[in-house]
Scaffold this motif. Structure first.
Motif, PDB file in Angstrom:
ATOM      1  N   LEU A 198      -5.446   1.874   5.780  1.00 28.91           N
ATOM      2  CA  LEU A 198      -4.063   1.887   5.285  1.00 28.91           C
ATOM      3  C   LEU A 198      -3.805   3.139   4.451  1.00 28.91           C
ATOM      4  O   LEU A 198      -4.592   3.484   3.563  1.00 28.91           O
ATOM      5  CB  LEU A 198      -3.807   0.647   4.427  1.00 28.91           C
ATOM      6  CG  LEU A 198      -2.425   0.536   3.779  1.00 28.91           C
ATOM      7  CD1 LEU A 198      -1.328   0.368   4.830  1.00 28.91           C
ATOM      8  CD2 LEU A 198      -2.405  -0.627   2.783  1.00 28.91           C
ATOM      9  N   ARG A 211       2.943   2.450   2.126  1.00 30.44           N
ATOM     10  CA  ARG A 211       2.116   1.297   2.486  1.00 30.44           C
ATOM     11  C   ARG A 211       2.975   0.098   2.857  1.00 30.44           C
ATOM     12  O   ARG A 211       2.672  -0.636   3.804  1.00 30.44           O
ATOM     13  CB  ARG A 211       1.156   0.950   1.350  1.00 30.44           C
ATOM     14  CG  ARG A 211       1.805   0.594   0.032  1.00 30.44           C
ATOM     15  CD  ARG A 211       0.787   0.115  -1.004  1.00 30.44           C
ATOM     16  NE  ARG A 211       1.388   0.066  -2.325  1.00 30.44           N
ATOM     17  CZ  ARG A 211       1.185   0.985  -3.265  1.00 30.44           C
ATOM     18  NH1 ARG A 211       0.373   2.004  -3.032  1.00 30.44           N
ATOM     19  NH2 ARG A 211       1.785   0.883  -4.436  1.00 30.44           N
ATOM     20  N   ALA A 248      -8.298   1.631   2.096  1.00 29.30           N
ATOM     21  CA  ALA A 248      -6.973   2.122   1.731  1.00 29.30           C
ATOM     22  C   ALA A 248      -7.142   3.413   0.943  1.00 29.30           C
ATOM     23  O   ALA A 248      -8.014   3.504   0.059  1.00 29.30           O
ATOM     24  CB  ALA A 248      -6.224   1.090   0.895  1.00 29.30           C
ATOM     25  N   THR A 249      -6.349   4.415   1.263  1.00 30.64           N
ATOM     26  CA  THR A 249      -6.478   5.716   0.618  1.00 30.64           C
ATOM     27  C   THR A 249      -5.112   6.392   0.558  1.00 30.64           C
ATOM     28  O   THR A 249      -4.307   6.229   1.473  1.00 30.64           O
ATOM     29  CB  THR A 249      -7.474   6.617   1.373  1.00 30.64           C
ATOM     30  OG1 THR A 249      -7.421   7.946   0.828  1.00 30.64           O
ATOM     31  CG2 THR A 249      -7.165   6.684   2.854  1.00 30.64           C
ATOM     32  N   PRO A 250      -4.841   7.161  -0.502  1.00 33.79           N
ATOM     33  CA  PRO A 250      -3.563   7.871  -0.576  1.00 33.79           C
ATOM     34  C   PRO A 250      -3.538   9.168   0.212  1.00 33.79           C
ATOM     35  O   PRO A 250      -2.504   9.833   0.292  1.00 33.79           O
ATOM     36  CB  PRO A 250      -3.423   8.163  -2.078  1.00 33.79           C
ATOM     37  CG  PRO A 250      -4.829   8.254  -2.568  1.00 33.79           C
ATOM     38  CD  PRO A 250      -5.612   7.266  -1.750  1.00 33.79           C
ATOM     39  N   ASP A 254      -2.288   4.512   1.476  1.00 34.93           N
ATOM     40  CA  ASP A 254      -1.973   3.766   0.257  1.00 34.93           C
ATOM     41  C   ASP A 254      -1.131   4.618  -0.693  1.00 34.93           C
ATOM     42  O   ASP A 254      -1.603   5.110  -1.713  1.00 34.93           O
ATOM     43  CB  ASP A 254      -3.270   3.317  -0.416  1.00 34.93           C
ATOM     44  CG  ASP A 254      -3.023   2.272  -1.496  1.00 34.93           C
ATOM     45  OD1 ASP A 254      -1.909   1.716  -1.532  1.00 34.93           O
ATOM     46  OD2 ASP A 254      -3.945   2.014  -2.290  1.00 34.93           O
ATOM     47  N   ILE A 279      -7.376  -5.096   6.602  1.00 37.57           N
ATOM     48  CA  ILE A 279      -7.507  -3.831   5.885  1.00 37.57           C
ATOM     49  C   ILE A 279      -8.963  -3.604   5.473  1.00 37.57           C
ATOM     50  O   ILE A 279      -9.536  -4.368   4.691  1.00 37.57           O
ATOM     51  CB  ILE A 279      -6.588  -3.795   4.654  1.00 37.57           C
ATOM     52  CG1 ILE A 279      -5.120  -3.926   5.096  1.00 37.57           C
ATOM     53  CG2 ILE A 279      -6.789  -2.493   3.870  1.00 37.57           C
ATOM     54  CD1 ILE A 279      -4.132  -4.030   3.963  1.00 37.57           C
TER      55      ILE A 279
END
Length: 308
Positions: free
Chosen positions: A194, A201, A220-222, A196, A217
């Protein structure tokens, strides 16, 4: 003494654009010998062949011609900008924000074109996520921001510039990569990576809700590049909207991108402006025009909405 004229460069650029002296002459309403003479003079001056002359296909740029064409195009763009009067509106600072997932793919070309078209405008760039950019707009720290419209109920003015549809991101050897397209529901059966970021998101999770499924999931990472690397290494699949030019991860592994099937609303990309009275920067529309032109040039069949 300068031995090159803008007219010669204009004729050379037209021949490159139209693929032949006759077509260039017709487009510029001049004689064909004028185009041919300009090209011959430039070739003699530079000591380089600019074109390969194909009997059936007209003129094709050589490697040297391609380089000279880029240089000529940039110079002609600057010359066209100088034709008009310099106004206060086209001189000064423009503070632009750009969503971090859009910026690396699209913003550099926009800055180059802005510098060519409006060299007197100083563009100050700020990258960030949607929430950070909106807050900067609201407090007057930005004149404009390029981001996705995700139902933003905020005191900003939005102006659509293009639209993308999401796509599936898969490891190159994944079983789903054998398909030409797939439904969102197919991704719910795999570990999901995902993106993030605020608003982003929620948007991608909403695609699963619309399909009546829930993702598993795994990470999750930006960072969009972290998403791509995790997927490329076989740790899951993902959904993205921004697509780099090449389907390779940072660590050199192949990725597969596939169209999604089903009723998917296109994701609008917008220029956002402060809504406060007196906050309008007259240089912002100049940048918005450049943004539209660059998105047209960078169109990608994978993320382009279907024609109505």
């Amino acid at each position: 003494m300068i031995n090159i004229s803008l007219r010669q460069l204009e004729y050379f650029a037209a021949a490159a654009q139209h693929g032949g002296a006759a077509r260039a002459a017709a487009a510029l309403s001049v004689s064909q010998p004028s185009i041919s003479k300009a090209i011959a003079n430039l070739e003699a001056l530079w000591g380089e062949a600019l074109f390969v002359r194909r009997h059936a296909r007209g003129l094709e740029l050589t490697a040297a011609g391609q380089m000279r064409h880029r240089e000529a195009h940039a110079l002609l763009e600057r010359a066209r900008a100088l034709e008009g009067p310099r106004t206060d509106e086209e001189a000064g600072l423009l503070r632009v924000g750009c969503l971090s997932t859009l910026a690396p793919r699209h913003l550099p070309a926009m800055l180059v074109r802005m510098r060519e078209r409006h060299p007197q405008v100083e563009v100050e760039v700020h990258e960030g996520d949607t929430e950070a950019l909106l807050q900067m707009l609201e407090r007057g720290a930005l004149d404009a921001a390029l981001l996705y419209d995700m139902g933003l109920a905020r005191p900003v003015r939005l102006e659509a510039v293009t639209a993308f549809v999401p796509y599936a991101l898969l490891p190159a050897g994944h079983a789903l990569a054998a398909r030409t397209s797939l439904p969102v529901a197919a991704l719910a059966q795999e570990p999901f990576i995902l993106i993030d970021l605020p608003h982003s998101r929620e948007y991608f999770l909403s695609l699963f809700r619309q399909a009546g499924v829930a993702p598993r999931i795994a990470h999750a990472t930006p960072s969009i590049e972290m998403v791509r690397s995790l997927v490329a290494n076989g740790l899951g699949v993902s959904l993205l909207t921004t697509r780099p030019v090449r389907d390779w991860s940072y660590d050199g592994k192949r990725l597969a991108c596939r169209r999604l099937r089903g009723p998917l609303a296109a994701q609008s990309v917008v220029m956002a402006y402060p809504e406060r009275l007196g906050a309008h920067n007259p240089r912002a529309p100049l940048f918005a025009r450049v943004v539209r032109e660059c998105f047209t040039r960078q169109r990608d069949a994978m993320t382009a909405p279907d024609a109505p």
